[in-house]
Motif scaffolding. Structure first.
Motif, mmCIF file in Angstrom:
data_model
loop_
_atom_site.group_PDB
_atom_site.id
_atom_site.type_symbol
_atom_site.label_atom_id
_atom_site.label_comp_id
_atom_site.label_asym_id
_atom_site.label_seq_id
_atom_site.Cartn_x
_atom_site.Cartn_y
_atom_site.Cartn_z
ATOM 1 N N VAL A 73 -51.028 -17.868 12.658
ATOM 2 C CA VAL A 73 -50.425 -17.815 11.331
ATOM 3 C C VAL A 73 -49.733 -19.142 11.047
ATOM 4 C CG1 VAL A 73 -48.691 -16.663 9.902
ATOM 5 C CG2 VAL A 73 -50.144 -15.324 11.420
ATOM 6 N N GLY A 74 -49.993 -19.696 9.880
ATOM 7 C CA GLY A 74 -49.403 -20.966 9.476
ATOM 8 C C GLY A 74 -50.338 -22.144 9.664
ATOM 9 N N THR A 89 -52.286 -16.647 6.541
ATOM 10 C CA THR A 89 -51.072 -15.870 6.299
ATOM 11 C C THR A 89 -50.947 -14.671 7.227
ATOM 12 O OG1 THR A 89 -52.167 -14.572 4.570
ATOM 13 C CG2 THR A 89 -50.967 -16.543 3.881
ATOM 14 N N SER A 90 -52.082 -14.103 7.678
ATOM 15 C CA SER A 90 -52.017 -12.987 8.619
ATOM 16 C C SER A 90 -53.310 -12.921 9.415
ATOM 17 C CB SER A 90 -51.770 -11.663 7.899
ATOM 18 O OG SER A 90 -52.895 -11.298 7.141
ATOM 19 N N ILE A 91 -53.192 -12.335 10.607
ATOM 20 C CA ILE A 91 -54.334 -12.150 11.497
ATOM 21 C C ILE A 91 -54.348 -10.694 11.926
ATOM 22 C CG2 ILE A 91 -55.398 -12.811 13.687
ATOM 23 C CD1 ILE A 91 -53.902 -15.475 13.468
ATOM 24 N N GLU A 92 -55.499 -10.037 11.768
ATOM 25 C CA GLU A 92 -55.632 -8.632 12.142
ATOM 26 C C GLU A 92 -56.907 -8.424 12.942
ATOM 27 O OE1 GLU A 92 -55.599 -6.396 8.549
ATOM 28 O OE2 GLU A 92 -53.571 -6.970 8.024
ATOM 29 N N THR A 142 -61.982 -10.459 14.396
ATOM 30 C CA THR A 142 -60.660 -10.913 13.999
ATOM 31 C C THR A 142 -60.721 -11.351 12.544
ATOM 32 O OG1 THR A 142 -60.259 -11.681 16.244
ATOM 33 C CG2 THR A 142 -58.774 -12.479 14.537
ATOM 34 N N GLU A 143 -59.976 -10.657 11.690
ATOM 35 C CA GLU A 143 -59.967 -10.960 10.263
ATOM 36 C C GLU A 143 -58.655 -11.626 9.902
ATOM 37 O OE1 GLU A 143 -59.834 -8.240 6.425
ATOM 38 O OE2 GLU A 143 -61.788 -8.193 7.411
ATOM 39 N N ILE A 161 -57.580 -14.293 -0.020
ATOM 40 C CA ILE A 161 -58.918 -13.827 0.337
ATOM 41 C C ILE A 161 -58.943 -13.667 1.850
ATOM 42 C CG2 ILE A 161 -60.132 -14.790 -1.653
ATOM 43 C CD1 ILE A 161 -61.016 -17.114 0.050
ATOM 44 N N SER A 162 -59.915 -12.934 2.356
ATOM 45 C CA SER A 162 -59.989 -12.707 3.796
ATOM 46 C C SER A 162 -61.274 -13.285 4.360
ATOM 47 C CB SER A 162 -59.886 -11.211 4.104
ATOM 48 O OG SER A 162 -60.925 -10.511 3.466
#
Length: 120
Positions: free
Chosen positions: A30-31, A75-78, A85-86, A104-105
């Motif tokens: 992130v970042g 901004t985020s990792i899921e 990994t999205e 967007i992802s």
């Protein structure tokens, strides 16, 4: 002589196995700032872009070619159900994608491998 070769190959395989312990997607956090590259075909496969009708309904312009070269921030990792990994990304300059979407992802591993996303 053969005993030394066996020991050498065993230790080389052990070192190689230890190097493979990192998970997919760990190279990005992130970042981090990435750059949108060129798609491998006519459309982006690993960056999930909104369809043209949704962009137009929100008052934007559906110009997918304008994405190339944009700097984006993670901004985020899921972790997805399928193990992929999205990530969610936003533009670094604070603007909106197509003038309508802030986030967007993308599937980070496949997007990096195909060149749709580039690390700096």
């Amino acid at each position: 002589m053969i005993k030394y070769l066996v020991v050498f190959f065993f230790s080389a395989n052990l070192l190689h196995a230890q190097g493979d312990t990192h998970k997919k997607g760990e190279q990005v956090k992130v970042g981090d700032v990435l750059e949108i590259g060129v798609p491998t075909s006519q459309k982006y496969k690993h960056i999930e872009l909104p369809r043209a009708n949704f962009i137009i309904k929100r008052g934007g312009l559906a110009n997918y070619k304008s994405l190339k070269g944009n700097k984006v921030v993670v901004t985020s990792i899921e972790e997805g159900k399928d193990g992929a990994t999205e990530i969610k990304i936003k533009r670094k300059d604070g603007g909106r994608f197509f003038g309508s979407h802030t986030l967007i992802s993308a599937d980070i591993d496949d997007a990096l491998a195909s060149g749709e996303l580039l690390t700096n």
